[in-house]
Design a protein around this motif. Structure first.
Motif, PDB file in Angstrom:
ATOM      1  N   SER A   1      79.280 -17.603  -5.369  1.00  0.00           N
ATOM      2  CA  SER A   1      78.935 -16.912  -3.885  1.00  0.00           C
ATOM      3  C   SER A   1      77.680 -17.695  -3.311  1.00  0.00           C
ATOM      4  O   SER A   1      77.562 -17.433  -1.875  1.00  0.00           O
ATOM      5  N   VAL A   2      76.979 -18.590  -3.899  1.00  0.00           N
ATOM      6  CA  VAL A   2      75.762 -19.019  -3.373  1.00  0.00           C
ATOM      7  C   VAL A   2      75.805 -20.558  -3.109  1.00  0.00           C
ATOM      8  O   VAL A   2      76.283 -21.410  -3.975  1.00  0.00           O
ATOM      9  N   ASP A   3      75.166 -20.849  -2.209  1.00  0.00           N
ATOM     10  CA  ASP A   3      75.169 -22.518  -1.862  1.00  0.00           C
ATOM     11  C   ASP A   3      73.943 -23.346  -2.586  1.00  0.00           C
ATOM     12  O   ASP A   3      74.120 -24.250  -3.096  1.00  0.00           O
ATOM     13  N   LEU A   4      72.757 -22.345  -3.028  1.00  0.00           N
ATOM     14  CA  LEU A   4      71.785 -23.058  -3.639  1.00  0.00           C
ATOM     15  C   LEU A   4      71.242 -21.837  -4.504  1.00  0.00           C
ATOM     16  O   LEU A   4      70.931 -20.883  -4.091  1.00  0.00           O
ATOM     17  N   VAL A   5      71.025 -22.250  -5.862  1.00  0.00           N
ATOM     18  CA  VAL A   5      70.338 -21.207  -6.731  1.00  0.00           C
ATOM     19  C   VAL A   5      69.433 -22.095  -7.495  1.00  0.00           C
ATOM     20  O   VAL A   5      69.573 -22.931  -8.037  1.00  0.00           O
ATOM     21  N   HIS A   6      68.149 -21.599  -7.678  1.00  0.00           N
ATOM     22  CA  HIS A   6      66.913 -22.405  -7.999  1.00  0.00           C
ATOM     23  C   HIS A   6      65.753 -21.561  -8.538  1.00  0.00           C
ATOM     24  O   HIS A   6      65.828 -20.260  -8.333  1.00  0.00           O
TER      25      HIS A   6
ATOM     26  N   MET B   1      73.408 -19.156 -13.425  1.00  0.00           N
ATOM     27  CA  MET B   1      73.412 -19.906 -12.270  1.00  0.00           C
ATOM     28  C   MET B   1      74.737 -20.648 -12.205  1.00  0.00           C
ATOM     29  O   MET B   1      75.270 -20.993 -10.979  1.00  0.00           O
ATOM     30  N   VAL B   2      75.232 -21.314 -13.293  1.00  0.00           N
ATOM     31  CA  VAL B   2      76.513 -21.798 -13.228  1.00  0.00           C
ATOM     32  C   VAL B   2      77.633 -20.656 -12.685  1.00  0.00           C
ATOM     33  O   VAL B   2      78.493 -21.063 -11.721  1.00  0.00           O
ATOM     34  N   ARG B   3      77.534 -19.526 -12.964  1.00  0.00           N
ATOM     35  CA  ARG B   3      78.535 -18.347 -12.495  1.00  0.00           C
ATOM     36  C   ARG B   3      78.497 -18.267 -10.971  1.00  0.00           C
ATOM     37  O   ARG B   3      79.239 -18.187 -10.526  1.00  0.00           O
TER      38      ARG B   3
END
Length: 246
Positions: A145-150, A170-172
């Motif tokens: 669902s996310v464009d960027l996870v950091h 984060m992969v999920r």
């Protein structure tokens, strides 16, 4: 005295001249409980005539380190100037959060933060949603669902099993074509002067992870390494790694 208490007290002795201290977050996991006190850090920054970002950079990294890190992240991520959803682990002071929001203008910015005293500052930022944080998962975020996870200056302090658990999450949550970014102390970050400085200062709070091992782990989960960048850390450096989901 427990080992965790001894470590926290040792960190606080080192930080006392800077006017900051670590405190407990609301997670029950001992591995992720210590944090900078929001009140004391904000007070010290005001007395120094500095923003929170500049104050933290000055004592824990180098002047301008936060801005440089976000600039490199955004360049490597190449997500344009607007995305639908961003997720950040351990946003803390919000210094990375504010810059990413200003650049990407996300419709929703999800934050997982276990240090409760920083949450009012994070809630004041545009489009931020504070998700329930357990110190291990991103359970409130939908898959793909996310464009960027950091995450920044988070995995540096966590046990390997906690870091790997977060990487799996984060992969999920990242969508195809989306970006995963984080910094760790890799083997490339270590040299003899750095290790000598850490040994002499008793810097037991940092953990190192093999760069090639992490890259291979994420490659098996369809994440390709876009690039890396060294980021200053007290008496050393971490490596920002940016991946794109195939």
């Amino acid at each position: 005295m427990s080992l965790q208490t001894a470590i926290r007290d040792g960190i606080n002795r080192a930080l006392r001249p800077m006017g900051v201290q670590v405190v407990r977050g609301y997670s029950t996991d001992r591995a992720i409980q210590p944090f900078l006190s929001a009140h004391r850090t904000e007070t010290a920054a005001r007395r120094a005539g500095l923003s929170i970002e500049d104050y933290i950079d000055r004592y824990s990294a180098a002047p301008g380190a936060t801005a440089e890190t976000v600039e490199v992240l955004l360049r490597l991520a190449d997500l344009g100037d607007h995305v639908a959803r961003v997720c950040e682990i351990g946003a803390g002071t919000g210094r990375y959060t504010a810059r990413v929001i200003g650049a990407l203008r996300p419709d929703v910015y999800e934050v997982y933060e276990t240090a409760q005293d920083w949450l009012p500052r994070l809630r004041a930022l545009p489009n931020v949603i504070i998700q329930p944080a357990d110190g291990h998962t991103l359970r409130a975020t939908r898959t793909a669902s996310v464009d960027l996870v950091h995450a920044h200056k988070v995995f540096v302090y966590l046990p390997l099993v906690v870091t790997v658990g977060y990487l799996e999450e984060m992969v999920r949550v990242v969508r195809p074509g989306g970006v995963v970014a984080f910094d760790i102390v890799t083997d490339n970050c270590l040299d003899e002067p750095t290790t000598k400085a850490w040994v002499s200062s008793g810097a037991t709070l940092y953990g190192m992870i093999s760069r090639s091992w992490i890259v291979d782990l994420l490659a098996r989960r369809n994440l390709s390494l876009v690039g890396g960048h060294f980021v200053p850390l007290s008496e050393g450096r971490t490596e920002l790694l940016v991946f794109r989901r195939d």
